[in-house]
Design a protein around this motif. Sequence first.
Motif, PDB file in Angstrom:
ATOM      1  N   GLY A 264       0.805  -1.212   0.000  1.00  0.00           N
ATOM      2  CA  GLY A 264       0.000   0.000   0.000  1.00  0.00           C
ATOM      3  C   GLY A 264       0.843   1.268   0.000  1.00  0.00           C
ATOM      4  O   GLY A 264       2.046   1.249   0.277  1.00  0.00           O
ATOM      5  N   VAL A 265       0.186   2.377  -0.310  1.00  0.00           N
ATOM      6  CA  VAL A 265       0.815   3.706  -0.312  1.00  0.00           C
ATOM      7  C   VAL A 265      -0.050   4.652   0.502  1.00  0.00           C
ATOM      8  O   VAL A 265      -1.283   4.629   0.402  1.00  0.00           O
ATOM      9  N   LYS A 266       0.605   5.484   1.328  1.00  0.00           N
ATOM     10  CA  LYS A 266      -0.120   6.465   2.134  1.00  0.00           C
ATOM     11  C   LYS A 266       0.571   7.818   2.070  1.00  0.00           C
ATOM     12  O   LYS A 266       1.575   8.040   2.749  1.00  0.00           O
ATOM     13  N   PRO A 267       0.047   8.755   1.269  1.00  0.00           N
ATOM     14  CA  PRO A 267       0.511  10.137   1.362  1.00  0.00           C
ATOM     15  C   PRO A 267      -0.117  10.792   2.588  1.00  0.00           C
ATOM     16  O   PRO A 267      -1.304  10.593   2.861  1.00  0.00           O
ATOM     17  N   ALA A 268       0.667  11.540   3.336  1.00  0.00           N
ATOM     18  CA  ALA A 268       0.170  12.146   4.581  1.00  0.00           C
ATOM     19  C   ALA A 268       0.727  13.545   4.735  1.00  0.00           C
ATOM     20  O   ALA A 268       1.913  13.782   4.526  1.00  0.00           O
ATOM     21  N   GLY A 269      -0.159  14.462   5.094  1.00  0.00           N
ATOM     22  CA  GLY A 269       0.250  15.832   5.363  1.00  0.00           C
ATOM     23  C   GLY A 269       0.060  16.734   4.163  1.00  0.00           C
ATOM     24  O   GLY A 269       0.608  16.484   3.087  1.00  0.00           O
ATOM     25  N   GLY A 270      -0.757  17.773   4.334  1.00  0.00           N
ATOM     26  CA  GLY A 270      -0.896  18.791   3.301  1.00  0.00           C
ATOM     27  C   GLY A 270      -1.980  18.547   2.270  1.00  0.00           C
ATOM     28  O   GLY A 270      -2.193  19.383   1.394  1.00  0.00           O
ATOM     29  N   ASN A 285      -4.718   5.467 -10.119  1.00  0.00           N
ATOM     30  CA  ASN A 285      -5.279   4.679 -11.213  1.00  0.00           C
ATOM     31  C   ASN A 285      -4.328   4.586 -12.397  1.00  0.00           C
ATOM     32  O   ASN A 285      -4.134   3.518 -12.989  1.00  0.00           O
ATOM     33  N   GLU A 286      -3.705   5.706 -12.742  1.00  0.00           N
ATOM     34  CA  GLU A 286      -2.879   5.752 -13.946  1.00  0.00           C
ATOM     35  C   GLU A 286      -1.485   5.175 -13.739  1.00  0.00           C
ATOM     36  O   GLU A 286      -0.892   4.648 -14.680  1.00  0.00           O
ATOM     37  N   VAL A 287      -0.945   5.282 -12.537  1.00  0.00           N
ATOM     38  CA  VAL A 287       0.433   4.837 -12.308  1.00  0.00           C
ATOM     39  C   VAL A 287       0.471   3.409 -11.769  1.00  0.00           C
ATOM     40  O   VAL A 287       1.191   2.553 -12.297  1.00  0.00           O
ATOM     41  N   GLN A 291      -6.405  -1.622  -9.010  1.00  0.00           N
ATOM     42  CA  GLN A 291      -6.431  -2.522  -7.858  1.00  0.00           C
ATOM     43  C   GLN A 291      -5.917  -1.838  -6.593  1.00  0.00           C
ATOM     44  O   GLN A 291      -6.068  -2.369  -5.492  1.00  0.00           O
ATOM     45  N   TRP A 292      -5.318  -0.648  -6.728  1.00  0.00           N
ATOM     46  CA  TRP A 292      -4.913   0.137  -5.566  1.00  0.00           C
ATOM     47  C   TRP A 292      -6.005   1.113  -5.116  1.00  0.00           C
ATOM     48  O   TRP A 292      -5.839   1.782  -4.109  1.00  0.00           O
ATOM     49  N   THR A 296      -7.632  -0.747   1.366  1.00  0.00           N
ATOM     50  CA  THR A 296      -6.684  -1.795   1.736  1.00  0.00           C
ATOM     51  C   THR A 296      -5.281  -1.441   1.270  1.00  0.00           C
ATOM     52  O   THR A 296      -4.291  -1.814   1.904  1.00  0.00           O
ATOM     53  N   TYR A 297      -5.192  -0.663   0.178  1.00  0.00           N
ATOM     54  CA  TYR A 297      -3.890  -0.378  -0.422  1.00  0.00           C
ATOM     55  C   TYR A 297      -3.600   1.102  -0.674  1.00  0.00           C
ATOM     56  O   TYR A 297      -2.537   1.431  -1.187  1.00  0.00           O
ATOM     57  N   PHE A 298      -4.528   1.964  -0.317  1.00  0.00           N
ATOM     58  CA  PHE A 298      -4.235   3.395  -0.439  1.00  0.00           C
ATOM     59  C   PHE A 298      -4.963   4.141   0.668  1.00  0.00           C
ATOM     60  O   PHE A 298      -6.139   3.891   0.931  1.00  0.00           O
TER      61      PHE A 298
END
Length: 335
Positions: A264-270, A285-287, A291-292, A296-298
Motif C-alpha cells: 500500500g501507499v499512504k501520502p500524509a500531510g498537506g 489509477n494511472e500509475v 487494484q490500488w 486496503t492499499y491506499f
Amino acid sequence: MSTSTDTAVVTAAEQTSRAREILGVSRLTNQALTRWLHGLPGVDQVGCEARAAGLGTRSIKTTAKAWAIDTAISMIDLTTLEGADTDGKVRGLVTKALSPDPSDPSTPHPAAVCVYGDKVAVAKQALGTSEVKVAAVATAFPSGRASMPVKLADTQDAVSAGADEIDMVIDRGAFLSGDYLTVFDQIAAVKEVCGPARLKVIMETGELVTYDNVRRASWLSMLAGGDFIKTSTGKVSPAATLPVTLIMLEAVRDWLELTGEQIGVKPAGGIRTSKDAITFLVAVNEVAGEQWLTNTYFRFGASSLLNDLLLQRQRMATGAYSGADYIADDSPSLY
C-alpha cells in the motif's frame, strides 16, 4: 498474488532471508544493499514533475466525481497527533469517524483513526465493533530518535493495546548517511513485533532531499517488510507532494511485478481539498492501477480533508453548498 493483509507473523530472520533471495546474495550486508539500491533507475525529475502537473489538470464530473469523493472518504486515516491530545479528544475523533455526516447515514466511514500509542485503548473502546481500524504511530514518532529497545517497546505497547496498524518512522539519519542495513534491520524488527498488525513505514520524504532517495527508501522499506510505504509524519514540510507519491506508486507497481506482493501507499500531510484528493486518486489509477483504489492499499493521512469532502458530497446531493458550520470543524491537527 500474495497480499499485505496476510496476518502470518514474519520474523526479522525470515525477512532477511527473503531479501537475500531478491538481491541474489548469500549474506545481507550494507554493501549489497547499497549496490542494489543504487542500481535502481534514477528518477527523471523534470519528467516526474511534468507528469504530476499534467495529472493536476484532470477534471472528472458527475457520477465519477461522486464515486471519487466517497472513495477518498473511505481512505482517510482520521488523525490526531498532538501533545495536548486527551481521552475526550480521541473519543470525539472516533465519533466523527463513526458518523462523518449525521444528516446522511450513507456517508462512508474513514478507514482508520490514527493516534499516539497511549490512546489506542481509548480509541479501541470507543469504536466498539466498528470496522474502522485503529492505527498508532510508534518508534519515537515523529523524529525516530530513540534506541531500538525503546522503539520496539513503543510498538509492542501499541499492539498490546489493540492497534490494528502501526505507523513507524525510519531513521533518516542512518538512511542519509548510507547505512541502509541499519534501516532494514530496524524495519524488519518492528515488523516482527507488529504480529498481525499491518506496518506502515514513514520515510519523511521532506527530509530525503532527492527523488532518487525517495525511490531507494521506498524499495528498502518494502524489502524489509513494510505493508505500506508512507510519505510523511505531517510534521515536516514539504509533506505529501504529488511527484513524490508518483515515485512511490511506481515502486509498489514494480514491486508487485517482481514479487507478486501488493504493497500500500499512504501520502500524509498537506492534502486538504477534495480537488487534491481526486488528483491523487487519478494518479493511483494511472500509475499503479485500479487494484490500488481501495483503502486496503491506499490511504490519506489527513483530518481537515474530511470536512471538505463532506461539503462537496452535500453539494452534489443537494445542488448547493452547505455552510461550513454544518460540518463539525473538529479537525485535531493539520496532519
